[in-house]
Design a protein around this motif. Structure first.
Motif, PDB file in Angstrom:
ATOM      1  N   ILE A  44       0.848  -1.192   0.000  1.00 25.75           N
ATOM      2  CA  ILE A  44       0.000   0.000   0.000  1.00 25.75           C
ATOM      3  C   ILE A  44       0.889   1.249   0.000  1.00 25.75           C
ATOM      4  CG2 ILE A  44      -1.754   1.330   1.253  1.00 25.75           C
ATOM      5  CD1 ILE A  44      -2.712  -1.335   2.454  1.00 25.75           C
ATOM      6  N   ASN A  45       0.613   2.161  -0.910  1.00 29.49           N
ATOM      7  CA  ASN A  45       1.350   3.430  -0.980  1.00 29.49           C
ATOM      8  C   ASN A  45       0.594   4.479  -0.166  1.00 29.49           C
ATOM      9  OD1 ASN A  45       3.329   2.655  -3.231  1.00 29.49           O
ATOM     10  ND2 ASN A  45       1.342   2.176  -4.153  1.00 29.49           N
ATOM     11  N   TRP A  46       1.190   4.930   0.921  1.00 30.96           N
ATOM     12  CA  TRP A  46       0.504   5.869   1.818  1.00 30.96           C
ATOM     13  C   TRP A  46       0.877   7.317   1.499  1.00 30.96           C
ATOM     14  CZ3 TRP A  46      -3.467   4.602   4.732  1.00 30.96           C
ATOM     15  CH2 TRP A  46      -3.650   3.249   5.059  1.00 30.96           C
ATOM     16  N   ILE A  47      -0.116   8.182   1.524  1.00 26.28           N
ATOM     17  CA  ILE A  47       0.076   9.619   1.333  1.00 26.28           C
ATOM     18  C   ILE A  47      -0.407  10.294   2.602  1.00 26.28           C
ATOM     19  CG2 ILE A  47      -0.475  11.636  -0.067  1.00 26.28           C
ATOM     20  CD1 ILE A  47      -1.131   9.685  -2.361  1.00 26.28           C
ATOM     21  N   ASP A  48       0.520  10.857   3.364  1.00 27.31           N
ATOM     22  CA  ASP A  48       0.197  11.470   4.652  1.00 27.31           C
ATOM     23  C   ASP A  48      -0.208  12.927   4.493  1.00 27.31           C
ATOM     24  OD1 ASP A  48       0.958   9.062   5.815  1.00 27.31           O
ATOM     25  OD2 ASP A  48       3.020   9.739   6.182  1.00 27.31           O
ATOM     26  N   GLY A  49      -0.833  13.464   5.522  1.00 29.67           N
ATOM     27  CA  GLY A  49      -1.142  14.890   5.582  1.00 29.67           C
ATOM     28  C   GLY A  49      -2.319  15.313   4.726  1.00 29.67           C
ATOM     29  N   ILE A  50      -3.235  14.381   4.429  1.00 34.70           N
ATOM     30  CA  ILE A  50      -4.404  14.694   3.609  1.00 34.70           C
ATOM     31  C   ILE A  50      -5.647  14.676   4.487  1.00 34.70           C
ATOM     32  CG2 ILE A  50      -5.799  14.056   1.619  1.00 34.70           C
ATOM     33  CD1 ILE A  50      -2.950  14.946   0.908  1.00 34.70           C
ATOM     34  N   ASP A  51      -6.190  15.847   4.761  1.00 35.87           N
ATOM     35  CA  ASP A  51      -7.424  15.989   5.543  1.00 35.87           C
ATOM     36  C   ASP A  51      -8.488  16.540   4.607  1.00 35.87           C
ATOM     37  OD1 ASP A  51      -9.525  16.642   7.223  1.00 35.87           O
ATOM     38  OD2 ASP A  51      -8.251  17.560   8.763  1.00 35.87           O
ATOM     39  N   ILE A  52      -9.467  15.727   4.260  1.00 40.56           N
ATOM     40  CA  ILE A  52     -10.473  16.122   3.276  1.00 40.56           C
ATOM     41  C   ILE A  52     -11.251  17.361   3.695  1.00 40.56           C
ATOM     42  CG2 ILE A  52     -12.362  14.700   4.193  1.00 40.56           C
ATOM     43  CD1 ILE A  52     -13.043  13.969   1.263  1.00 40.56           C
ATOM     44  N   ALA A  53     -11.248  17.672   4.987  1.00 42.40           N
ATOM     45  CA  ALA A  53     -11.967  18.846   5.479  1.00 42.40           C
ATOM     46  C   ALA A  53     -11.160  20.135   5.339  1.00 42.40           C
ATOM     47  CB  ALA A  53     -12.370  18.654   6.939  1.00 42.40           C
ATOM     48  N   GLU A  54      -9.940  20.025   4.791  1.00 39.69           N
ATOM     49  CA  GLU A  54      -9.099  21.203   4.584  1.00 39.69           C
ATOM     50  C   GLU A  54      -9.076  21.573   3.100  1.00 39.69           C
ATOM     51  OE1 GLU A  54      -7.671  23.017   6.890  1.00 39.69           O
ATOM     52  OE2 GLU A  54      -8.400  21.727   8.518  1.00 39.69           O
ATOM     53  N   GLU A  55      -9.101  22.863   2.798  1.00 41.15           N
ATOM     54  CA  GLU A  55      -9.147  23.329   1.405  1.00 41.15           C
ATOM     55  C   GLU A  55      -7.951  22.854   0.593  1.00 41.15           C
ATOM     56  OE1 GLU A  55      -9.504  27.529  -1.136  1.00 41.15           O
ATOM     57  OE2 GLU A  55      -9.540  27.558   1.064  1.00 41.15           O
ATOM     58  N   SER A  56      -6.812  22.696   1.231  1.00 45.28           N
ATOM     59  CA  SER A  56      -5.578  22.343   0.521  1.00 45.28           C
ATOM     60  C   SER A  56      -5.488  20.859   0.163  1.00 45.28           C
ATOM     61  CB  SER A  56      -4.369  22.707   1.393  1.00 45.28           C
ATOM     62  OG  SER A  56      -4.409  21.991   2.630  1.00 45.28           O
ATOM     63  N   ALA A  57      -6.403  20.039   0.648  1.00 45.80           N
ATOM     64  CA  ALA A  57      -6.254  18.585   0.519  1.00 45.80           C
ATOM     65  C   ALA A  57      -6.179  18.132  -0.934  1.00 45.80           C
ATOM     66  CB  ALA A  57      -7.395  17.869   1.246  1.00 45.80           C
ATOM     67  N   GLY A  58      -7.065  18.643  -1.778  1.00 42.31           N
ATOM     68  CA  GLY A  58      -7.094  18.200  -3.165  1.00 42.31           C
ATOM     69  C   GLY A  58      -5.815  18.512  -3.905  1.00 42.31           C
ATOM     70  N   GLU A  59      -5.321  19.734  -3.754  1.00 40.54           N
ATOM     71  CA  GLU A  59      -4.094  20.127  -4.445  1.00 40.54           C
ATOM     72  C   GLU A  59      -2.900  19.325  -3.935  1.00 40.54           C
ATOM     73  OE1 GLU A  59      -1.660  24.211  -5.652  1.00 40.54           O
ATOM     74  OE2 GLU A  59      -3.319  24.290  -4.204  1.00 40.54           O
ATOM     75  N   LYS A  60      -2.807  19.130  -2.605  1.00 44.17           N
ATOM     76  CA  LYS A  60      -1.706  18.352  -2.037  1.00 44.17           C
ATOM     77  C   LYS A  60      -1.731  16.913  -2.535  1.00 44.17           C
ATOM     78  CE  LYS A  60      -0.992  18.735   2.403  1.00 44.17           C
ATOM     79  NZ  LYS A  60      -1.285  18.870   3.857  1.00 44.17           N
ATOM     80  N   LEU A  61      -2.937  16.355  -2.603  1.00 42.43           N
ATOM     81  CA  LEU A  61      -3.071  14.974  -3.043  1.00 42.43           C
ATOM     82  C   LEU A  61      -2.647  14.817  -4.501  1.00 42.43           C
ATOM     83  CD1 LEU A  61      -3.974  12.074  -2.585  1.00 42.43           C
ATOM     84  CD2 LEU A  61      -6.331  12.798  -2.983  1.00 42.43           C
ATOM     85  N   ALA A  62      -3.115  15.716  -5.356  1.00 44.13           N
ATOM     86  CA  ALA A  62      -2.764  15.643  -6.781  1.00 44.13           C
ATOM     87  C   ALA A  62      -1.261  15.782  -6.973  1.00 44.13           C
ATOM     88  CB  ALA A  62      -3.513  16.722  -7.554  1.00 44.13           C
ATOM     89  N   LYS A  63      -0.629  16.676  -6.237  1.00 47.40           N
ATOM     90  CA  LYS A  63       0.814  16.854  -6.353  1.00 47.40           C
ATOM     91  C   LYS A  63       1.564  15.615  -5.872  1.00 47.40           C
ATOM     92  CE  LYS A  63       1.078  21.905  -6.158  1.00 47.40           C
ATOM     93  NZ  LYS A  63       1.522  23.080  -5.370  1.00 47.40           N
ATOM     94  N   SER A  64       1.051  14.976  -4.826  1.00 47.46           N
ATOM     95  CA  SER A  64       1.704  13.776  -4.300  1.00 47.46           C
ATOM     96  C   SER A  64       1.641  12.631  -5.295  1.00 47.46           C
ATOM     97  CB  SER A  64       1.035  13.351  -2.986  1.00 47.46           C
ATOM     98  OG  SER A  64       1.202  14.328  -1.980  1.00 47.46           O
ATOM     99  N   LEU A  65       0.568  12.576  -6.069  1.00 53.79           N
ATOM    100  CA  LEU A  65       0.415  11.514  -7.066  1.00 53.79           C
ATOM    101  C   LEU A  65       1.150  11.829  -8.367  1.00 53.79           C
ATOM    102  CD1 LEU A  65      -3.340  10.801  -6.375  1.00 53.79           C
ATOM    103  CD2 LEU A  65      -1.480   9.169  -6.051  1.00 53.79           C
ATOM    104  N   ASP A  66       1.548  13.056  -8.550  1.00 56.03           N
ATOM    105  CA  ASP A  66       2.419  13.601  -9.612  1.00 56.03           C
ATOM    106  C   ASP A  66       1.913  13.427 -11.043  1.00 56.03           C
ATOM    107  OD1 ASP A  66       3.324  11.107 -10.757  1.00 56.03           O
ATOM    108  OD2 ASP A  66       5.024  11.009  -9.392  1.00 56.03           O
ATOM    109  N   GLY A  67       0.672  12.964 -11.227  1.00 59.18           N
ATOM    110  CA  GLY A  67       0.079  12.916 -12.556  1.00 59.18           C
ATOM    111  C   GLY A  67       0.694  11.913 -13.507  1.00 59.18           C
ATOM    112  N   SER A  68       1.434  10.941 -12.975  1.00 56.82           N
ATOM    113  CA  SER A  68       2.163  10.028 -13.849  1.00 56.82           C
ATOM    114  C   SER A  68       1.288   8.942 -14.469  1.00 56.82           C
ATOM    115  CB  SER A  68       3.310   9.370 -13.071  1.00 56.82           C
ATOM    116  OG  SER A  68       2.809   8.676 -11.938  1.00 56.82           O
ATOM    117  N   HIS A  69       0.138   8.669 -13.900  1.00 50.42           N
ATOM    118  CA  HIS A  69      -0.728   7.636 -14.457  1.00 50.42           C
ATOM    119  C   HIS A  69      -2.169   7.874 -14.029  1.00 50.42           C
ATOM    120  CE1 HIS A  69      -0.466   6.143 -10.387  1.00 50.42           C
ATOM    121  NE2 HIS A  69       0.825   5.973 -10.522  1.00 50.42           N
TER     122      HIS A  69
END
Length: 255
Positions: A44-69
């Motif tokens: 399992i690939n874990w991405i820490d620091g993602i709180d869906i109740a925070e405005e920044s969550a979506g942008e942080k998540l997308a950057k962590s996944l880096d758009g490679s696939h």
């Protein structure tokens, strides 16, 4: 094999989902607000620091996944239930429930799509609840828990609108009532006293049913609201929809 992202994967249903998807060999990402849980599969690939109740969550998540696939399956499983009554409503609890269930998902899906992580054939599943169905509310259960019910109804509307925005891109969006579950969340609001009578199941059982449903879900069902396990744990199903033995499994729920 599919690439799966589960948002809110550190406990309950979300944790069981990442475990079961990993066990069948899929590429799995799970998000955590702080640290990943102990004793989980190394795959399992874990991405820490993602709180869906925070405005920044979506942008942080997308950057962590880096758009490679492309993400084949995205399940928004993060949840919060703050107990309330008419005599004692709670403003802060309600705000957090709305942000978790209805506001956060918009920004998560927006940023994943804009980053190129969602494409034709992708599936987005928002974990809602039968409690968000206005039609299923019945006088037999009374009122109360305004934030819980209303935030899930709002979640359903968000999912419906996202399905309209994403249909032309071939991305399917579904809303699901996964089950009435035996979790710390339902126990924490005193619902453990209803577990037996209400047909509550453990998260691993619910996750298995949900995964089976997601496998069959496609663009033909986009924007729809389903109970993969059928009517058995929906207390008002018979009051509103008719005898349970005449209802299907999976069951499409009324708004």
């Amino acid at each position: 094999m599919p690439t799966v992202l589960v948002v809110g994967a550190t406990r309950g249903l979300g944790l069981e989902l990442v475990k079961q998807y990993a066990a069948r060999g899929d590429t799995v990402y799970g998000t955590a607000r702080s640290n990943k849980p102990q004793k989980t599969p190394n795959s399992i690939n874990w991405i820490d620091g993602i709180d869906i109740a925070e405005e920044s969550a979506g942008e942080k998540l997308a950057k962590s996944l880096d758009g490679s696939h492309k993400l084949d399956i995205v399940i928004l499983a993060a949840g919060y239930f703050g107990f309330e009554t008419f005599d004692k409503p709670d403003f802060e609890k309600e705000l957090l429930m709305y942000k978790t269930s209805a506001v956060g998902p918009v920004f998560i899906v927006h940023h994943l799509f804009k980053a190129g992580l969602l494409a034709k054939g992708s599936k987005v599943i928002i974990v809602s609840s039968e409690s968000g169905s206005i039609t299923l509310r019945h006088e037999s259960e009374g009122g109360g828990n305004y934030g819980h019910h209303a935030s899930k109804a709002a979640s359903n509307m968000v999912g419906k609108l996202l399905s309209l925005d994403l249909k032309e891109h071939g991305v399917a969006v579904g809303l699901v009532h996964p089950a009435f579950m035996r979790t710390e969340m339902t126990k924490g609001v005193g619902f453990d006293k209803y577990w037996d009578a209400g047909g509550a199941v453990t998260p691993d059982v619910s996750a298995k049913s949900l995964i089976e449903f997601v496998d069959t879900f496609d663009i033909s069902k986009t924007g729809q609201y389903w109970a993969p396990r059928g009517p058995d744990d929906i207390g008002n199903a018979e009051h509103v929809l008719g005898p349970k033995d005449q209802l299907s499994t999976p069951l499409q729920l009324p708004w």
